[in-house]
Design a protein around this motif. Structure first.
Motif, PDB file in Angstrom:
ATOM      1  N   SER A   1     -89.793  -2.957 -50.657  1.00  0.00           N
ATOM      2  CA  SER A   1     -90.098  -4.058 -49.749  1.00  0.00           C
ATOM      3  C   SER A   1     -91.195  -4.896 -50.385  1.00  0.00           C
ATOM      4  CB  SER A   1     -90.565  -3.530 -48.390  1.00  0.00           C
ATOM      5  OG  SER A   1     -89.513  -2.830 -47.756  1.00  0.00           O
TER       6      SER A   1
ATOM      7  N   ASN B   1     -84.076   0.079 -56.153  1.00  0.00           N
ATOM      8  CA  ASN B   1     -83.698   0.358 -54.763  1.00  0.00           C
ATOM      9  C   ASN B   1     -84.903   0.678 -53.874  1.00  0.00           C
ATOM     10  OD1 ASN B   1     -81.097   0.120 -55.747  1.00  0.00           O
ATOM     11  ND2 ASN B   1     -80.687   2.314 -55.722  1.00  0.00           N
ATOM     12  N   ASN B   2     -84.777   0.297 -52.607  1.00  0.00           N
ATOM     13  CA  ASN B   2     -85.713   0.669 -51.541  1.00  0.00           C
ATOM     14  C   ASN B   2     -87.111   0.092 -51.709  1.00  0.00           C
ATOM     15  OD1 ASN B   2     -83.671   2.390 -50.388  1.00  0.00           O
ATOM     16  ND2 ASN B   2     -84.151   3.835 -52.024  1.00  0.00           N
TER      17      ASN B   2
ATOM     18  N   ASN C   1     -92.312   5.012 -56.537  1.00  0.00           N
ATOM     19  CA  ASN C   1     -93.178   5.511 -55.471  1.00  0.00           C
ATOM     20  C   ASN C   1     -94.645   5.147 -55.615  1.00  0.00           C
ATOM     21  OD1 ASN C   1     -91.206   6.925 -53.788  1.00  0.00           O
ATOM     22  ND2 ASN C   1     -90.950   8.203 -55.601  1.00  0.00           N
TER      23      ASN C   1
ATOM     24  N   SER D   1     -79.423  -5.508 -48.962  1.00  0.00           N
ATOM     25  CA  SER D   1     -80.708  -6.159 -49.206  1.00  0.00           C
ATOM     26  C   SER D   1     -80.825  -7.395 -48.323  1.00  0.00           C
ATOM     27  CB  SER D   1     -80.849  -6.525 -50.683  1.00  0.00           C
ATOM     28  OG  SER D   1     -81.039  -5.343 -51.429  1.00  0.00           O
TER      29      SER D   1
ATOM     30  N   PRO E   1     -88.193   2.263 -58.298  1.00  0.00           N
ATOM     31  CA  PRO E   1     -87.597   2.695 -57.032  1.00  0.00           C
ATOM     32  C   PRO E   1     -88.650   3.103 -55.998  1.00  0.00           C
ATOM     33  CG  PRO E   1     -86.504   3.756 -58.875  1.00  0.00           C
ATOM     34  CD  PRO E   1     -87.685   3.045 -59.439  1.00  0.00           C
ATOM     35  N   SER E   2     -88.497   2.583 -54.807  1.00  0.00           N
ATOM     36  CA  SER E   2     -89.311   2.957 -53.643  1.00  0.00           C
ATOM     37  C   SER E   2     -90.800   2.693 -53.813  1.00  0.00           C
ATOM     38  CB  SER E   2     -89.078   4.422 -53.264  1.00  0.00           C
ATOM     39  OG  SER E   2     -87.712   4.637 -52.979  1.00  0.00           O
TER      40      SER E   2
ATOM     41  N   GLN F   1     -80.404  -2.060 -54.220  1.00  0.00           N
ATOM     42  CA  GLN F   1     -79.968  -1.789 -52.858  1.00  0.00           C
ATOM     43  C   GLN F   1     -81.154  -1.616 -51.917  1.00  0.00           C
ATOM     44  OE1 GLN F   1     -76.289   0.824 -52.506  1.00  0.00           O
ATOM     45  NE2 GLN F   1     -77.266   1.637 -54.340  1.00  0.00           N
ATOM     46  N   ASN F   2     -80.949  -2.042 -50.657  1.00  0.00           N
ATOM     47  CA  ASN F   2     -81.923  -1.809 -49.593  1.00  0.00           C
ATOM     48  C   ASN F   2     -83.298  -2.395 -49.918  1.00  0.00           C
ATOM     49  OD1 ASN F   2     -82.496  -0.765 -47.001  1.00  0.00           O
ATOM     50  ND2 ASN F   2     -83.535   0.976 -47.922  1.00  0.00           N
ATOM     51  N   VAL F   3     -83.315  -3.596 -50.459  1.00  0.00           N
ATOM     52  CA  VAL F   3     -84.558  -4.306 -50.787  1.00  0.00           C
ATOM     53  C   VAL F   3     -84.794  -5.373 -49.729  1.00  0.00           C
ATOM     54  CG1 VAL F   3     -85.608  -5.905 -52.454  1.00  0.00           C
ATOM     55  CG2 VAL F   3     -84.386  -3.862 -53.261  1.00  0.00           C
TER      56      VAL F   3
END
Length: 191
Positions: free
Chosen positions: A65, A62-63, A114, A28, A80-81, A44-46
């Motif tokens: 932005s 996760n994921n 999503n 992240s 998520p996402s 994770q991956n933020v």
């Protein structure tokens, strides 16, 4: 000694404010001048862009932005996402950094996996945005919305259960037993 946890692969730029007991997980990136409250969990991956503000106890899965212009109050859940935007008409060849629009996510709101939140809108207290929804306008407090474009299909209480109102406009949460009033298409919690 740090009052928050950051995984060794996380990148935290100078000039951030991160509250105690916050956890920041693998890969992240927390960018300059962002503010993250206490007891947040950043998956994770933020990516948290400059000048973003997250209140206390915000859960970012996760994921995700979170772009400049976004502010999340306390107890917000970002699934998520899910996606935020911050420019209404982006073009690669046109620089619009001075045109970032504000998006406010009020206390206790949940955004499903999503989902997409188009910039410039306010998501009301404790609203629930269903997975995959595309939000293109303001969402009332306690509203349940789904679809593309999103459409309100009901109401939810602070514990996330759908509210069923009787003829008097009263609903009781099956879990918390909190009472809610629906009047003039506005839901309020009865104290």
């Amino acid at each position: 000694m740090s009052l928050f946890f950051a995984h060794e692969t996380a990148v935290i730029d100078e000039g951030c404010q991160i509250g105690e007991n916050t956890k920041i997980w693998h890969f992240s990136h927390i960018m300059p001048n962002s503010v993250i409250g206490k007891k947040c969990n950043i998956g994770q991956n933020v990516v948290i862009s400059p000048d973003v503000i997250l209140g206390n106890n915000v859960k970012v899965q996760n994921n995700v932005s979170i772009y400049t212009g976004v502010k999340c109050d306390d107890d917000v859940f970002l699934g998520p996402s899910m996606v935020f935007t911050n420019v209404i008409n982006p073009r690669s060849a046109v620089v619009r950094r001075t045109e970032y629009m504000q998006t406010l996510v009020k206390r206790g709101a949940s955004i499903g996996a999503n989902a997409t939140i188009v910039c410039g809108n306010t998501l009301g207290k404790y609203c629930f945005i269903g997975a995959g929804a595309v939000v293109i306008n303001d969402i009332p407090d306690y509203a349940l919305v789904v679809g593309n474009p999103s459409k309100q299909i009901g109401w939810v209480g602070e514990y996330g259960h759908r509210l069923e109102f009787n003829e008097e406009g009263i609903a009781i949460c099956p879990e918390s037993k909190q009472e809610y009033l629906l009047e003039n298409n506005v839901v309020t919690r009865v104290k």
